[in-house]
Every structure is written in C-alpha cells, then in structure tokens.
Design a protein around this motif. Structure first.
Motif, PDB file in Angstrom:
ATOM      1  N   ASP A 227      17.308 -38.604  25.066  1.00  0.00           N
ATOM      2  CA  ASP A 227      18.238 -39.681  24.717  1.00  0.00           C
ATOM      3  C   ASP A 227      17.835 -40.378  23.421  1.00  0.00           C
ATOM      4  OD1 ASP A 227      20.436 -41.448  25.156  1.00  0.00           O
ATOM      5  OD2 ASP A 227      19.075 -42.929  25.985  1.00  0.00           O
ATOM      6  N   ALA A 228      16.534 -40.490  23.178  1.00  0.00           N
ATOM      7  CA  ALA A 228      16.055 -41.234  22.014  1.00  0.00           C
ATOM      8  C   ALA A 228      16.594 -40.657  20.702  1.00  0.00           C
ATOM      9  CB  ALA A 228      14.524 -41.250  21.993  1.00  0.00           C
ATOM     10  N   ALA A 229      16.688 -39.340  20.633  1.00  0.00           N
ATOM     11  CA  ALA A 229      17.188 -38.714  19.404  1.00  0.00           C
ATOM     12  C   ALA A 229      18.655 -39.058  19.164  1.00  0.00           C
ATOM     13  CB  ALA A 229      17.007 -37.194  19.482  1.00  0.00           C
ATOM     14  N   LEU A 230      19.450 -39.114  20.240  1.00  0.00           N
ATOM     15  CA  LEU A 230      20.863 -39.473  20.103  1.00  0.00           C
ATOM     16  C   LEU A 230      21.020 -40.939  19.717  1.00  0.00           C
ATOM     17  CD1 LEU A 230      22.328 -37.615  23.225  1.00  0.00           C
ATOM     18  CD2 LEU A 230      22.411 -36.888  20.838  1.00  0.00           C
ATOM     19  N   VAL A 231      20.198 -41.803  20.304  1.00  0.00           N
ATOM     20  CA  VAL A 231      20.241 -43.229  19.977  1.00  0.00           C
ATOM     21  C   VAL A 231      19.870 -43.436  18.507  1.00  0.00           C
ATOM     22  CG1 VAL A 231      19.135 -45.458  20.388  1.00  0.00           C
ATOM     23  CG2 VAL A 231      19.790 -44.015  22.325  1.00  0.00           C
ATOM     24  N   LYS A 232      18.829 -42.737  18.055  1.00  0.00           N
ATOM     25  CA  LYS A 232      18.403 -42.852  16.661  1.00  0.00           C
ATOM     26  C   LYS A 232      19.524 -42.439  15.714  1.00  0.00           C
ATOM     27  CE  LYS A 232      14.919 -41.151  13.388  1.00  0.00           C
ATOM     28  NZ  LYS A 232      13.749 -40.247  13.196  1.00  0.00           N
ATOM     29  N   LYS A 233      20.230 -41.358  16.053  1.00  0.00           N
ATOM     30  CA  LYS A 233      21.327 -40.882  15.212  1.00  0.00           C
ATOM     31  C   LYS A 233      22.455 -41.903  15.137  1.00  0.00           C
ATOM     32  CE  LYS A 233      23.624 -37.714  12.889  1.00  0.00           C
ATOM     33  NZ  LYS A 233      23.186 -37.244  11.555  1.00  0.00           N
ATOM     34  N   THR A 234      22.795 -42.495  16.281  1.00  0.00           N
ATOM     35  CA  THR A 234      23.852 -43.505  16.310  1.00  0.00           C
ATOM     36  C   THR A 234      23.471 -44.715  15.474  1.00  0.00           C
ATOM     37  OG1 THR A 234      24.533 -42.806  18.530  1.00  0.00           O
ATOM     38  CG2 THR A 234      25.258 -44.976  17.810  1.00  0.00           C
ATOM     39  N   CYS A 235      22.211 -45.145  15.588  1.00  0.00           N
ATOM     40  CA  CYS A 235      21.740 -46.290  14.802  1.00  0.00           C
ATOM     41  C   CYS A 235      21.831 -45.998  13.309  1.00  0.00           C
ATOM     42  CB  CYS A 235      20.301 -46.624  15.180  1.00  0.00           C
ATOM     43  SG  CYS A 235      20.084 -47.334  16.826  1.00  0.00           S
ATOM     44  N   GLU A 236      21.472 -44.781  12.923  1.00  0.00           N
ATOM     45  CA  GLU A 236      21.538 -44.405  11.508  1.00  0.00           C
ATOM     46  C   GLU A 236      22.972 -44.433  10.994  1.00  0.00           C
ATOM     47  OE1 GLU A 236      19.719 -40.594  11.367  1.00  0.00           O
ATOM     48  OE2 GLU A 236      17.656 -41.365  11.410  1.00  0.00           O
ATOM     49  N   VAL A 237      23.901 -43.950  11.821  1.00  0.00           N
ATOM     50  CA  VAL A 237      25.307 -43.940  11.420  1.00  0.00           C
ATOM     51  C   VAL A 237      25.812 -45.367  11.202  1.00  0.00           C
ATOM     52  CG1 VAL A 237      27.656 -43.430  12.196  1.00  0.00           C
ATOM     53  CG2 VAL A 237      25.844 -41.738  12.514  1.00  0.00           C
ATOM     54  N   ILE A 238      25.451 -46.274  12.128  1.00  0.00           N
ATOM     55  CA  ILE A 238      25.908 -47.664  12.021  1.00  0.00           C
ATOM     56  C   ILE A 238      25.318 -48.329  10.781  1.00  0.00           C
ATOM     57  CG2 ILE A 238      25.862 -49.929  13.122  1.00  0.00           C
ATOM     58  CD1 ILE A 238      25.827 -48.508  15.819  1.00  0.00           C
ATOM     59  N   VAL A 239      24.009 -48.153  10.559  1.00  0.00           N
ATOM     60  CA  VAL A 239      23.355 -48.767   9.402  1.00  0.00           C
ATOM     61  C   VAL A 239      23.918 -48.203   8.099  1.00  0.00           C
ATOM     62  CG1 VAL A 239      21.165 -48.981   8.164  1.00  0.00           C
ATOM     63  CG2 VAL A 239      21.233 -49.321  10.644  1.00  0.00           C
ATOM     64  N   ASN A 240      24.128 -46.898   8.058  1.00  0.00           N
ATOM     65  CA  ASN A 240      24.668 -46.282   6.840  1.00  0.00           C
ATOM     66  C   ASN A 240      26.090 -46.749   6.539  1.00  0.00           C
ATOM     67  OD1 ASN A 240      22.322 -44.838   6.407  1.00  0.00           O
ATOM     68  ND2 ASN A 240      23.044 -43.007   7.484  1.00  0.00           N
ATOM     69  N   THR A 241      26.834 -47.048   7.597  1.00  0.00           N
ATOM     70  CA  THR A 241      28.198 -47.533   7.397  1.00  0.00           C
ATOM     71  C   THR A 241      28.202 -48.873   6.661  1.00  0.00           C
ATOM     72  OG1 THR A 241      28.928 -46.416   9.413  1.00  0.00           O
ATOM     73  CG2 THR A 241      30.342 -48.163   8.571  1.00  0.00           C
TER      74      THR A 241
END
Length: 263
Positions: A227-241
């Motif tokens: 799960d941690a890898a998916l959470v990290k990816k989502t966080c990156e998408v939000i921050v990059n937005t």
C-alpha cells in the motif's frame, strides 16, 4: 431388473451434494464434515484451475455467496457491501460530526470490506469497487459538509499519516490487500493443492498504479508495504499538481508530517 420375474428393485442410495464444490457425500454426517473442509476448498481450487472437468452441481449465484472462491459471486458481494454502507451511513446524521467521522473511518466503511478484499480477487471488479467508493465519498461529504472534487477526494482518501482523512478507496486497496494475503497464505495453499496460480496480471496492475518495482520477497506478506507505494504515488501526483502554488504545497507537506496531529 425384470419385475415380472419377481425381482426387487434395490433401494436408492442417498446422496448429499455439496453446494459449494459439487462433491457427492453418501451420508449426512459426511456432508456436515465436508462442507468448508480442506477437501471442499481443494475441489473448488482444482475446478477453478481446470484440473477437475466434472459437471458442477446446478446452483444459483446466491448458493455460492458463502464461497469467495467463486468469482461470479464477487461483484454481487461488493454491491451488497455498498448497499450496507449506504444504509449505515444514512444514520450518521443523527450523531455529532466527529463521532460520525470516527465510526465511518474505523467501523462501517473500509473495515467492512477488509475480508472480501483479502480473500478474493476484487481487483477484477473495478466498476463495483468504484460504486462502493462513490458511496463512501458521499458519506464523507455528508459528515464533513464539504463537496469533494477529484483532488480533494484523492487527498481525503489517503491515510491519516499521509495527510488524508483515512477513508481509503477500496479500488486502491484491492491489489495490496489481495497480494499481501496471497503471499501470507502461500505455504498453506501449497499444502492443500499442488496447482499454481499466475499472478502476472495483479502484479502488473499494482506496478502500473504505483510506478514501483515489486517489493522484496521477505516483506511481500505485509499489506502496508504494498500500500505504501500506492500512497506515495498519489501524494506525488497531488503535490505535482500544485507545483506552482507554494501555499498549497506547504499545506500538503505540513499535514503529512508526523507532528501535524499534535495538539
């Protein structure tokens, strides 16, 4: 036998077919001991893998609802969970917002789906998982009195430790939960059947969503690792937005800090 010659028709031997795997038991006690046993599970696994080509016992989808090994029953099971969530969440309005949120997060939303997510390939049923998440999102909006767009919902569905509200999306949890369960029970399954499964598809789905390599084999039984890898990816998408918005980036990074909940 020719009855005209005085022959007697022997009595028909009773049979008790298992409604889960189709195995024919000859006594009621044998039927009672068989249902849900290792033999029953093995028969289902063998049939699913194409090793047993015998004709299955005629049964409706509801007859199989107790067996999550039957993939045809999974969509209905998810939709039933969505209906249960809608019914339960409709009662939250009578509670104060904080209590309603606590119950939604810890009792009546994702926790009600944990067993189903870990015990069956729910990741094959994306539309049904999205329907469940839609009900969960509506319930959270009603509790918080906030309308959530795509990014707001994406952040809210993160774990609390990552700056979210902890109302996780089951569509995102489906692959981590299933993969962790598979690797945690692989030794037991190998004792029941020698057949092997091919997990290339679920591995590919997880890698596509996370953009990461598969975890080390010694930690694959941990759902948190997947799960941690998916959470990290989502966080990156939000921050990059919000990369060009310093205020938003600062807020997002601040709420993800371990000290953010100290009061």
């Amino acid at each position: 036998m020719d009855l005209s010659s005085g022959g007697v028709v022997p009595p028909t031997k009773p049979s008790f077919p298992c409604q889960i795997c189709g195995f024919i038991c000859t006594t009621k006690s044998a039927f009672t001991n068989h249902t849900g046993s290792n033999k029953c599970k093995e028969n289902v696994l063998r049939r699913q893998r194409g090793l047993d080509h015998s004709a299955p016992v005629e049964a409706s989808a509801t007859d199989y609802s107790s067996s999550l090994l039957n993939q045809a029953a999974i969509p209905d099971a998810i939709l039933q969970k969505a209906q249960d969530l809608q019914r339960l969440s409709s009662k939250l309005s009578i509670l104060p917002a904080h209590q309603a949120y606590f119950l939604l997060r810890t009792c009546i939303c994702v926790p009600k789906m944990n067993y189903l997510l870990r015990a069956s390939p729910t990741w094959l049923c994306g539309d049904e998982l999205d329907q469940f998440d839609s009900v969960g999102k509506s319930a959270l909006e009603a509790v918080t009195n906030v309308k959530m767009d795509g990014l707001t919902w994406a952040q809210a569905s993160l774990p609390v430790s990552s700056g979210g509200l902890g109302i996780r999306r089951v569509a995102e949890l489906a692959t981590p939960a299933y993969l962790a369960s598979v690797y945690a029970t692989s030794s037991v399954v190998s004792d029941i059947t020698t057949a092997t499964e091919c997990y290339d598809l679920v591995h590919q789905l997880w890698q596509t969503a996370s953009g990461a390599e598969l975890p080390a084999e010694n930690v694959r039984r941990s759902q948190k690792v997947w799960d941690a890898a998916l959470v990290k990816k989502t966080c990156e998408v939000i921050v990059n937005t919000f990369a060009n918005d310093v205020t938003h980036c600062a807020r997002l990074l601040a709420v993800a800090q371990p000290e953010s909940g100290n009061g």
